[in-house]
Design a protein around this motif. Sequence first.
Motif, mmCIF file in Angstrom:
data_model
loop_
_atom_site.group_PDB
_atom_site.id
_atom_site.type_symbol
_atom_site.label_atom_id
_atom_site.label_comp_id
_atom_site.label_asym_id
_atom_site.label_seq_id
_atom_site.Cartn_x
_atom_site.Cartn_y
_atom_site.Cartn_z
ATOM 1 N N ASN A 36 0.857 -1.200 0.000
ATOM 2 C CA ASN A 36 0.000 0.000 0.000
ATOM 3 C C ASN A 36 0.887 1.241 0.000
ATOM 4 N N GLY A 37 0.507 2.203 -0.835
ATOM 5 C CA GLY A 37 1.253 3.463 -0.873
ATOM 6 C C GLY A 37 2.521 3.428 -1.709
ATOM 7 N N ALA A 38 2.772 2.321 -2.416
ATOM 8 C CA ALA A 38 4.011 2.185 -3.193
ATOM 9 C C ALA A 38 4.051 3.110 -4.415
ATOM 10 N N GLY A 39 2.858 3.529 -4.886
ATOM 11 C CA GLY A 39 2.795 4.402 -6.063
ATOM 12 C C GLY A 39 2.172 3.744 -7.281
ATOM 13 N N LYS A 40 1.553 2.583 -7.101
ATOM 14 C CA LYS A 40 0.988 1.831 -8.218
ATOM 15 C C LYS A 40 -0.149 2.594 -8.907
ATOM 16 N N SER A 41 -1.124 3.052 -8.109
ATOM 17 C CA SER A 41 -2.271 3.759 -8.706
ATOM 18 C C SER A 41 -1.833 5.071 -9.341
ATOM 19 N N THR A 42 -0.862 5.718 -8.724
ATOM 20 C CA THR A 42 -0.342 6.979 -9.283
ATOM 21 C C THR A 42 0.254 6.718 -10.667
ATOM 22 N N PHE A 43 0.998 5.637 -10.788
ATOM 23 C CA PHE A 43 1.580 5.262 -12.076
ATOM 24 C C PHE A 43 0.476 5.082 -13.127
ATOM 25 N N PHE A 44 -0.612 4.393 -12.792
ATOM 26 C CA PHE A 44 -1.696 4.175 -13.751
ATOM 27 C C PHE A 44 -2.377 5.488 -14.139
ATOM 28 N N LYS A 45 -2.586 6.365 -13.151
ATOM 29 C CA LYS A 45 -3.245 7.648 -13.461
ATOM 30 C C LYS A 45 -2.386 8.471 -14.408
ATOM 31 N N LEU A 46 -1.087 8.405 -14.228
ATOM 32 C CA LEU A 46 -0.171 9.102 -15.132
ATOM 33 C C LEU A 46 -0.262 8.501 -16.532
ATOM 34 N N ALA A 47 -0.239 7.171 -16.598
ATOM 35 C CA ALA A 47 -0.257 6.494 -17.895
ATOM 36 C C ALA A 47 -1.580 6.720 -18.629
ATOM 37 N N ALA A 48 -2.669 6.925 -17.860
ATOM 38 C CA ALA A 48 -3.982 7.152 -18.478
ATOM 39 C C ALA A 48 -4.216 8.627 -18.800
ATOM 40 N N GLY A 49 -3.256 9.475 -18.499
ATOM 41 C CA GLY A 49 -3.385 10.905 -18.807
ATOM 42 C C GLY A 49 -4.257 11.658 -17.812
ATOM 43 N N LEU A 50 -4.542 11.055 -16.656
ATOM 44 C CA LEU A 50 -5.391 11.720 -15.657
ATOM 45 C C LEU A 50 -4.567 12.616 -14.734
ATOM 46 N N PRO A 149 -10.395 -0.406 -26.149
ATOM 47 C CA PRO A 149 -9.054 0.177 -26.077
ATOM 48 C C PRO A 149 -7.949 -0.820 -26.460
ATOM 49 N N ASP A 150 -6.807 -0.297 -26.864
ATOM 50 C CA ASP A 150 -5.648 -1.147 -27.195
ATOM 51 C C ASP A 150 -4.837 -1.485 -25.954
ATOM 52 N N PHE A 151 -4.994 -0.633 -24.918
ATOM 53 C CA PHE A 151 -4.269 -0.851 -23.668
ATOM 54 C C PHE A 151 -5.281 -0.844 -22.535
ATOM 55 N N LEU A 152 -5.241 -1.882 -21.704
ATOM 56 C CA LEU A 152 -6.154 -1.937 -20.558
ATOM 57 C C LEU A 152 -5.348 -1.754 -19.281
ATOM 58 N N LEU A 153 -5.671 -0.714 -18.528
ATOM 59 C CA LEU A 153 -4.987 -0.449 -17.264
ATOM 60 C C LEU A 153 -5.983 -0.733 -16.142
ATOM 61 N N LEU A 154 -5.822 -1.857 -15.479
ATOM 62 C CA LEU A 154 -6.827 -2.319 -14.523
ATOM 63 C C LEU A 154 -6.261 -2.253 -13.115
ATOM 64 N N ASP A 155 -6.779 -1.305 -12.338
ATOM 65 C CA ASP A 155 -6.279 -1.101 -10.974
ATOM 66 C C ASP A 155 -7.170 -1.884 -10.007
ATOM 67 N N ILE A 181 -4.277 -7.054 -27.409
ATOM 68 C CA ILE A 181 -4.422 -5.919 -26.499
ATOM 69 C C ILE A 181 -3.477 -6.077 -25.308
ATOM 70 N N ALA A 182 -2.826 -4.992 -24.940
ATOM 71 C CA ALA A 182 -1.857 -5.041 -23.837
ATOM 72 C C ALA A 182 -2.570 -4.805 -22.506
ATOM 73 N N ILE A 183 -2.114 -5.508 -21.481
ATOM 74 C CA ILE A 183 -2.764 -5.414 -20.169
ATOM 75 C C ILE A 183 -1.761 -4.971 -19.111
ATOM 76 N N LEU A 184 -2.160 -4.006 -18.309
ATOM 77 C CA LEU A 184 -1.428 -3.687 -17.085
ATOM 78 C C LEU A 184 -2.394 -3.942 -15.938
ATOM 79 N N LEU A 185 -1.953 -4.706 -14.963
ATOM 80 C CA LEU A 185 -2.851 -5.098 -13.884
ATOM 81 C C LEU A 185 -2.224 -4.808 -12.529
ATOM 82 N N ILE A 186 -2.957 -4.076 -11.690
ATOM 83 C CA ILE A 186 -2.541 -3.938 -10.288
ATOM 84 C C ILE A 186 -3.390 -4.908 -9.487
ATOM 85 N N SER A 187 -2.739 -5.705 -8.643
ATOM 86 C CA SER A 187 -3.513 -6.605 -7.801
ATOM 87 C C SER A 187 -2.725 -6.970 -6.556
ATOM 88 N N HIS A 188 -3.463 -7.198 -5.465
ATOM 89 C CA HIS A 188 -2.837 -7.754 -4.263
ATOM 90 C C HIS A 188 -3.073 -9.256 -4.209
#
Length: 234
Positions: A36-50, A149-155, A181-188
């Motif tokens: 928790n808090g490692a920066g995973k969701s932040t990385f996805f938000k950056l990659a999604a342009g948010l 989408p061509d890229f799926l970012l799943l948090d 389609i490329a997948i990025l997945l965050i999961s515990h």
Amino acid sequence: MLELKEITKIIGDKIILRNFSLALAPGESVAVIGPNGAGKSTFFKLAAGLMQPTSGEILLNGEQIKKKTHLLKKRIGYLGHESFLYSALTPLENLRFYGKLYKVKNIEEKGMELLKAVGLHYFKDIPIRSFSRGMIQRLAIARVLLTEPDFLLLDEPHTGLDQEAVSLLNLLIKERQEKGIAILLISHDFEQVIQVCERVLILNKGRVVEDKSIDHQRGLMPFKNWYEAAVSGK
Ligand SMILES: Nc1ncnc2c1ncn2[C@@H]1O[C@H](COP(=O)(O)OP(=O)(O)OP(=O)(O)O)[C@@H](O)[C@H]1O
Ligand SMILES: [Mg+2]
């Protein structure tokens, strides 16, 4: 190709991501795990342009992702911690709304197909305010897939899903992987990481501390030990 080049993100006086780089090619499936808090969701938000990086650049097929590049963002399907759904609307109305926003063709047909795929078609005309957490998550998944989408970012997409829905989601992901389609997945949940991904990055305190291929033969145990060693810095 989705590329993050030497990304640093600083909020206030806190460094959230340090010199983070990743290139994601079509058809690749990469898991991002870490405490928790490692920066995973932040990385996805950056990659999604948010969110914008403090330094470094993010490129989608060679083009820089900036806030208003609507068409570029349509190529990236981002499922975050929030569902981005409207509680007064029914599932079908929610999908219609997003479909129009992103100029999706054949919204009705695609919407119904996706509601069936996530097991919500019997509830298609009921406002979602009465939905359970898992039902909302199912609809959020359908929403992300609507724009193809061509890229799926799943948090953490498996959160709140029952066993049946976990299997449905993994099947939907597999079908898309087969289409390139490329997948990025965050999961515990390491079991899902092993199910879905070929490669795994471990993020700890804003840095990539491991980047490995997943050995599907060896199962869960060595994976857990290896994770614990990586995040404890051994
Ligand atoms: N808007 C913000 N303002 C200040 N700090 C933030 C903000 N967003 C995130 N952070 C901080 O950035 C760090 C990384 O957060 P992030 O949500 O990316 O972690 P995470 O790896 O997704 O964690 P989790 O597994 O709990 O979801 C945390 O320390 C968090 O407190
Ligand atoms: Mg997170």
